[in-house]
Design an enzyme around this catalytic site. Sequence first.
Site, PDB file in Angstrom:
ATOM      1  CG  HIS A  55      -0.190   0.029   2.538  1.00  0.00           C
ATOM      2  ND1 HIS A  55      -0.224  -1.009   3.448  1.00  0.00           N
ATOM      3  CD2 HIS A  55       0.632   0.959   3.092  1.00  0.00           C
ATOM      4  CE1 HIS A  55       0.516  -0.715   4.485  1.00  0.00           C
ATOM      5  NE2 HIS A  55       1.055   0.467   4.294  1.00  0.00           N
TER       6      HIS A  55
HETATM    7  C1  T46 Z   1       2.747   0.684   7.004  1.00  0.00           C
HETATM    8  C2  T46 Z   1       3.565  -0.540   7.219  1.00  0.00           C
HETATM    9  C3  T46 Z   1       5.032  -0.236   7.314  1.00  0.00           C
HETATM   10  C4  T46 Z   1      -4.408  -0.172  13.434  1.00  0.00           C
HETATM   11  O1  T46 Z   1      -5.540  -0.390  13.911  1.00  0.00           O
HETATM   12  N1  T46 Z   1      -3.666   0.891  13.874  1.00  0.00           N
HETATM   13  C5  T46 Z   1      -2.419   1.154  13.386  1.00  0.00           C
HETATM   14  O2  T46 Z   1      -1.790   2.140  13.822  1.00  0.00           O
HETATM   15  C6  T46 Z   1      -1.883   0.296  12.376  1.00  0.00           C
HETATM   16  C7  T46 Z   1      -0.517   0.573  11.800  1.00  0.00           C
HETATM   17  C8  T46 Z   1      -2.636  -0.751  11.948  1.00  0.00           C
HETATM   18  N2  T46 Z   1      -3.866  -0.989  12.475  1.00  0.00           N
HETATM   19  C9  T46 Z   1      -4.635  -2.158  12.021  1.00  0.00           C
HETATM   20  C10 T46 Z   1      -5.128  -2.124  10.589  1.00  0.00           C
HETATM   21  C11 T46 Z   1      -5.185  -3.589  10.219  1.00  0.00           C
HETATM   22  O3  T46 Z   1      -6.423  -4.124  10.639  1.00  0.00           O
HETATM   23  O4  T46 Z   1      -3.785  -3.313  12.103  1.00  0.00           O
HETATM   24  C12 T46 Z   1      -4.084  -4.233  11.056  1.00  0.00           C
HETATM   25  C13 T46 Z   1      -2.844  -4.579  10.266  1.00  0.00           C
HETATM   26  O5  T46 Z   1      -2.458  -3.422   9.490  1.00  0.00           O
HETATM   27  P1  T46 Z   1      -1.817  -3.560   8.022  1.00  0.00           P
HETATM   28  O6  T46 Z   1      -2.401  -4.728   7.330  1.00  0.00           O
HETATM   29  O7  T46 Z   1      -1.928  -2.225   7.361  1.00  0.00           O
HETATM   30  O8  T46 Z   1      -0.304  -3.892   8.397  1.00  0.00           O
HETATM   31  P2  T46 Z   1       0.963  -3.826   7.430  1.00  0.00           P
HETATM   32  O9  T46 Z   1       2.061  -4.522   8.139  1.00  0.00           O
HETATM   33  O10 T46 Z   1       0.635  -4.292   6.062  1.00  0.00           O
HETATM   34  O11 T46 Z   1       1.306  -2.259   7.320  1.00  0.00           O
HETATM   35  C14 T46 Z   1       1.766  -1.567   8.464  1.00  0.00           C
HETATM   36  C15 T46 Z   1       1.034  -0.225   8.605  1.00  0.00           C
HETATM   37  O12 T46 Z   1      -0.389  -0.454   8.643  1.00  0.00           O
HETATM   38  C16 T46 Z   1       1.333   0.666   7.435  1.00  0.00           C
HETATM   39  O13 T46 Z   1       0.891   1.983   7.739  1.00  0.00           O
HETATM   40  O14 T46 Z   1       3.178   1.616   6.336  1.00  0.00           O
HETATM   41  O15 T46 Z   1       3.166  -1.321   8.350  1.00  0.00           O
END
Ligand code: T46
Length: 140
Positions: A55
């Site tokens: 993303h």
């Molecule tokens: C990024 C990379 C480096 C929250 O509720 N609060 C938060 O502050 C974050 C970061 C995530 N979430 C929730 C949203 C999803 O339901 O945690 C779950 C996993 O998030 P995501 O699938 O976006 O995780 P990554 O590892 O793909 O991405 C993360 C960060 O979300 C993103 O901002 O830049 O790490």
Amino acid sequence: MKHIIKTKLSHIIEIPQIKDEGYLCFMEGRNHIPFSIKRIYYIFDVIKNAVRGKHTHKKTKQVLFCIRGSITIILDNGKEKEAITLNKPNQGIYLDAMMWHEMVAFKAGTVLLVLASETYDPNDYIRSYEEFLKKVREKK
Ligand code: T46
């Protein structure tokens, strides 16, 4: 003291690492991180072969520190790509807004610490690569 190491699409921020009976690294808002920190989160216990990220953010800027283990982050500005391996606890990669990123090759035991310029907002994410490319082209 901070040291900046330029990469093709971004830069690595190297923070102090003090050695005595172990190691201590520290970072200070204005001295080391190029934005005011509104959120800190960390990622750990990632399963083998997982690909995270995929993303970009419309507004949020981030610095990613792999404080334990190793990961590779693939940066993509819509024109060029760069793969950067993070494996030193005192080196963080700066991730600007509108930089598509994927995190791969998580070594077992890896802990990724992230400093963010904004609080969490799901509307700040673009999760479609086609939409991201469209926005990059529109900006030209
Ligand atoms: C990024 C990379 C480096 C929250 O509720 N609060 C938060 O502050 C974050 C970061 C995530 N979430 C929730 C949203 C999803 O339901 O945690 C779950 C996993 O998030 P995501 O699938 O976006 O995780 P990554 O590892 O793909 O991405 C993360 C960060 O979300 C993103 O901002 O830049 O790490």
